[in-house]
Design a protein around this motif. Structure first.
Motif, mmCIF file in Angstrom:
data_model
loop_
_atom_site.group_PDB
_atom_site.id
_atom_site.type_symbol
_atom_site.label_atom_id
_atom_site.label_comp_id
_atom_site.label_asym_id
_atom_site.label_seq_id
_atom_site.Cartn_x
_atom_site.Cartn_y
_atom_site.Cartn_z
ATOM 1 N N MET A 80 -6.069 26.927 20.051
ATOM 2 C CA MET A 80 -5.921 28.244 20.736
ATOM 3 C C MET A 80 -5.880 27.912 22.337
ATOM 4 O O MET A 80 -4.655 28.309 22.781
ATOM 5 C CB MET A 80 -7.375 29.087 20.736
ATOM 6 N N VAL A 81 -6.277 26.932 22.598
ATOM 7 C CA VAL A 81 -6.184 26.403 24.019
ATOM 8 C C VAL A 81 -4.803 25.778 24.142
ATOM 9 O O VAL A 81 -4.110 26.149 25.273
ATOM 10 C CB VAL A 81 -7.239 25.493 24.507
ATOM 11 N N GLU A 82 -4.257 25.012 23.237
ATOM 12 C CA GLU A 82 -2.952 24.490 23.405
ATOM 13 C C GLU A 82 -1.913 25.671 23.597
ATOM 14 O O GLU A 82 -0.958 25.181 24.398
ATOM 15 C CB GLU A 82 -2.758 23.710 22.177
ATOM 16 N N LYS A 83 -2.264 26.621 22.986
ATOM 17 C CA LYS A 83 -0.970 27.567 22.895
ATOM 18 C C LYS A 83 -0.879 28.293 24.467
ATOM 19 O O LYS A 83 0.347 28.943 24.730
ATOM 20 C CB LYS A 83 -1.398 28.703 22.113
ATOM 21 N N PRO A 100 -26.927 22.819 15.546
ATOM 22 C CA PRO A 100 -25.898 22.406 14.397
ATOM 23 C C PRO A 100 -24.421 23.079 14.570
ATOM 24 O O PRO A 100 -23.488 22.949 14.318
ATOM 25 C CB PRO A 100 -26.350 22.474 12.953
ATOM 26 N N ARG A 101 -24.857 24.375 15.099
ATOM 27 C CA ARG A 101 -23.739 25.431 15.629
ATOM 28 C C ARG A 101 -22.870 24.648 16.881
ATOM 29 O O ARG A 101 -21.701 25.223 16.964
ATOM 30 C CB ARG A 101 -24.035 26.740 15.868
ATOM 31 N N ALA A 102 -23.407 24.021 17.729
ATOM 32 C CA ALA A 102 -22.780 23.551 18.928
ATOM 33 C C ALA A 102 -21.675 22.394 18.816
ATOM 34 O O ALA A 102 -21.654 21.595 17.919
ATOM 35 C CB ALA A 102 -23.650 22.588 19.701
ATOM 36 N N PHE A 103 -20.522 22.633 19.428
ATOM 37 C CA PHE A 103 -19.498 21.791 19.510
ATOM 38 C C PHE A 103 -18.625 22.041 20.858
ATOM 39 O O PHE A 103 -19.218 22.822 21.910
ATOM 40 C CB PHE A 103 -18.271 22.204 18.347
ATOM 41 N N ARG A 104 -17.814 21.221 21.415
ATOM 42 C CA ARG A 104 -17.198 21.109 22.700
ATOM 43 C C ARG A 104 -15.726 21.162 22.316
ATOM 44 O O ARG A 104 -15.088 20.541 21.292
ATOM 45 C CB ARG A 104 -17.357 20.007 23.500
ATOM 46 N N LEU A 105 -14.851 21.985 23.063
ATOM 47 C CA LEU A 105 -13.301 21.911 23.108
ATOM 48 C C LEU A 105 -12.861 20.705 23.251
ATOM 49 O O LEU A 105 -12.962 19.701 23.947
ATOM 50 C CB LEU A 105 -12.794 22.938 24.130
ATOM 51 N N LYS A 106 -11.907 20.268 22.314
ATOM 52 C CA LYS A 106 -11.246 19.209 22.191
ATOM 53 C C LYS A 106 -12.065 17.747 22.516
ATOM 54 O O LYS A 106 -11.763 17.159 23.214
ATOM 55 C CB LYS A 106 -9.971 19.174 23.382
ATOM 56 N N GLU A 107 -13.185 17.901 21.804
ATOM 57 C CA GLU A 107 -14.013 16.626 21.906
ATOM 58 C C GLU A 107 -13.412 15.383 21.785
ATOM 59 O O GLU A 107 -13.816 14.218 22.332
ATOM 60 C CB GLU A 107 -15.462 16.758 21.264
ATOM 61 N N LEU A 128 -10.858 14.132 22.862
ATOM 62 C CA LEU A 128 -10.138 13.636 24.014
ATOM 63 C C LEU A 128 -11.178 12.753 24.899
ATOM 64 O O LEU A 128 -10.782 11.868 25.656
ATOM 65 C CB LEU A 128 -9.672 14.768 24.885
ATOM 66 N N GLY A 129 -12.316 12.834 24.651
ATOM 67 C CA GLY A 129 -13.379 12.096 25.514
ATOM 68 C C GLY A 129 -13.790 12.575 26.816
ATOM 69 O O GLY A 129 -14.189 11.707 27.720
ATOM 70 N N THR A 130 -13.337 13.911 27.067
ATOM 71 C CA THR A 130 -13.514 14.355 28.510
ATOM 72 C C THR A 130 -14.975 14.789 28.718
ATOM 73 O O THR A 130 -15.467 14.891 29.790
ATOM 74 C CB THR A 130 -12.681 15.767 28.520
ATOM 75 N N GLN A 131 -15.834 14.877 27.633
ATOM 76 C CA GLN A 131 -17.247 15.404 27.744
ATOM 77 C C GLN A 131 -17.566 16.524 28.575
ATOM 78 O O GLN A 131 -18.006 16.493 29.524
ATOM 79 C CB GLN A 131 -17.927 14.281 27.938
ATOM 80 N N PRO A 132 -16.930 17.768 27.925
ATOM 81 C CA PRO A 132 -17.093 18.967 28.864
ATOM 82 C C PRO A 132 -18.680 19.590 28.700
ATOM 83 O O PRO A 132 -19.455 19.014 28.058
ATOM 84 C CB PRO A 132 -16.589 20.208 27.807
ATOM 85 N N SER A 133 -18.781 19.893 29.951
ATOM 86 C CA SER A 133 -20.279 20.535 30.252
ATOM 87 C C SER A 133 -20.397 22.168 29.690
ATOM 88 O O SER A 133 -21.242 22.819 30.285
ATOM 89 C CB SER A 133 -20.510 20.428 31.740
ATOM 90 N N VAL A 134 -19.190 22.495 29.165
ATOM 91 C CA VAL A 134 -19.350 23.788 28.482
ATOM 92 C C VAL A 134 -19.441 23.541 27.115
ATOM 93 O O VAL A 134 -18.646 23.029 26.370
ATOM 94 C CB VAL A 134 -18.113 24.550 28.937
ATOM 95 N N ILE A 135 -20.476 24.222 26.380
ATOM 96 C CA ILE A 135 -20.485 23.968 25.020
ATOM 97 C C ILE A 135 -20.489 25.566 24.224
ATOM 98 O O ILE A 135 -20.999 26.458 24.769
ATOM 99 C CB ILE A 135 -21.998 23.495 24.750
ATOM 100 N N TYR A 136 -19.895 25.407 22.957
ATOM 101 C CA TYR A 136 -19.771 26.518 22.308
ATOM 102 C C TYR A 136 -20.832 26.425 21.091
ATOM 103 O O TYR A 136 -21.066 25.436 20.674
ATOM 104 C CB TYR A 136 -18.304 26.734 21.842
ATOM 105 N N LEU A 137 -21.087 27.703 20.651
ATOM 106 C CA LEU A 137 -21.880 27.783 19.477
ATOM 107 C C LEU A 137 -20.837 28.608 18.590
ATOM 108 O O LEU A 137 -20.481 29.852 18.756
ATOM 109 C CB LEU A 137 -23.397 28.493 19.706
ATOM 110 N N ARG A 138 -20.638 28.162 17.356
ATOM 111 C CA ARG A 138 -19.819 28.958 16.277
ATOM 112 C C ARG A 138 -20.727 29.348 15.166
ATOM 113 O O ARG A 138 -21.814 28.950 15.029
ATOM 114 C CB ARG A 138 -18.702 28.045 15.877
ATOM 115 N N PRO A 168 -13.763 23.860 14.931
ATOM 116 C CA PRO A 168 -13.517 23.381 16.367
ATOM 117 C C PRO A 168 -12.211 23.038 16.752
ATOM 118 O O PRO A 168 -11.815 23.459 17.829
ATOM 119 C CB PRO A 168 -14.532 22.061 16.469
ATOM 120 N N GLU A 169 -11.381 22.423 15.657
ATOM 121 C CA GLU A 169 -9.987 21.833 16.258
ATOM 122 C C GLU A 169 -9.181 23.042 16.202
ATOM 123 O O GLU A 169 -8.401 23.313 16.864
ATOM 124 C CB GLU A 169 -9.411 21.161 15.018
#
Length: 297
Positions: free
Chosen positions: A17-20, A278-285, A287-297, A11-12
């Motif tokens: 990738m987003v930071e860039k 168990p595949r689910a994660f959020r970008l930059k979790e 930070l505490g922003t609690q995104p409503s977009v969830i990714y599966l890796r 996830p990190e």
């Protein structure tokens, strides 16, 4: 090329990738008529508030006087209104990264649906190659607006043009937005853009005849000095389509069926079940922003 290397993204790694691709905050705000240093400092402290490292009351004490001086009557003082907890849907998008083929159909369909001008794409797909030849892995990371439960963009907005809807969507009242661009710098995902008024009219006859019905509002002809030109824009999960009972354009057109959309308040919905994977994660979790977009890796 071997697209199935043993190297696995964490996830990190996706967060990096987003930071860039984040905009240069100083360069962005230097294009605005408002105080650059104030915007940069507010963005930094807004993330502290979101992450629980700074009290909201202290945030307002620090910036209230400066905001009043800088924005005058535009400044909506005081803490932002709390989002009411309704019994309706809480919209969430789940994106399966193993299914994303990097075709950019989401980007194209989003531009067509929302009639975004040159330089503005609500949906982008970040790409990178990882590994050493011949063991190379192609990585795709689609990025719409994260529709954060705790949005830093709303925290810094001096006019309260950005706010959270009951259905979970972070909305922009373009009639209140003054284009200060503080929210662009505060967003840790690079999901916001300023509308400079550029157009595809020369390449696409009739492009200016109709503007996007963002948030369900028809604004008619696109022309200089008329909203949303001069304001900030972002993905709204195609709110105007949701009002018609349709899915966001990017979900409907995804070639790999990598996107899922639904109500996470419904325990039987597919997004609720996928979010528990168990595949689910959020970008930059972190930070505490609690995104409503969830990714599966």
């Amino acid at each position: 090329m071997n697209l199935f290397s043993k190297w696995e993204m964490k996830p990190e790694d996706y967060g990096q990738m987003v930071e860039k691709v984040l905009p240069d905050g100083k360069k962005e705000l230097n294009q605005s008529p408002y105080d650059t240093a104030l915007g940069l400092n507010m963005a930094q402290d807004a993330r502290k508030v979101i992450g629980g490292k700074m009290k909201i009351e202290d945030f307002h004490k620090v910036y209230s006087a400066s905001l009043t001086k800088e924005f005058g009557n535009y400044y909506a003082s005081g803490a932002e209104a709390e989002t009411k907890k309704g019994s309706g849907p809480k919209w969430v998008m789940v994106i399966d990264l193993k299914k994303c083929v990097g075709c950019d159909t989401c980007t194209v369909s989003c531009k067509a649906e929302n009639r975004t001008p040159p330089g503005i794409s609500y949906n982008v797909v970040m790409e990178k190659l990882e590994g050493d030849f011949p063991n190379i892995q192609a990585i795709n990371l689609p990025r719409p607006c994260m529709q954060c439960d705790k949005p830093a963009c709303a925290q810094v907005c001096p006019t309260r043009a950005t706010y959270k809807m009951e259905n979970g969507i972070v909305a922009i009242d373009n009639d209140r937005c003054i284009g200060c661009r503080y929210c662009i710098v505060a967003c840790p995902y690079g999901a916001r853009s300023f509308d400079f008024g550029e157009s595809y009219e020369q390449e696409m006859a009739g492009y200016n005849d109709v503007s996007s019905p963002e948030y369900g509002m028809e604004r008619g002809e696109r022309k200089k000095g008329k909203t949303p030109i001069g304001t900030v824009r972002k993905c709204s999960f195609c709110f105007h389509r949701l009002q018609r009972g349709e899915e966001p354009a990017c979900v409907e057109t995804c070639i790999g069926d990598a996107r899922y959309f639904g109500d996470i308040n419904d325990p039987n919905s597919i997004v609720s079940k996928l979010a528990a994977s168990p595949r689910a994660f959020r970008l930059k979790e972190e930070l505490g922003t609690q995104p409503s977009v969830i990714y599966l890796r």
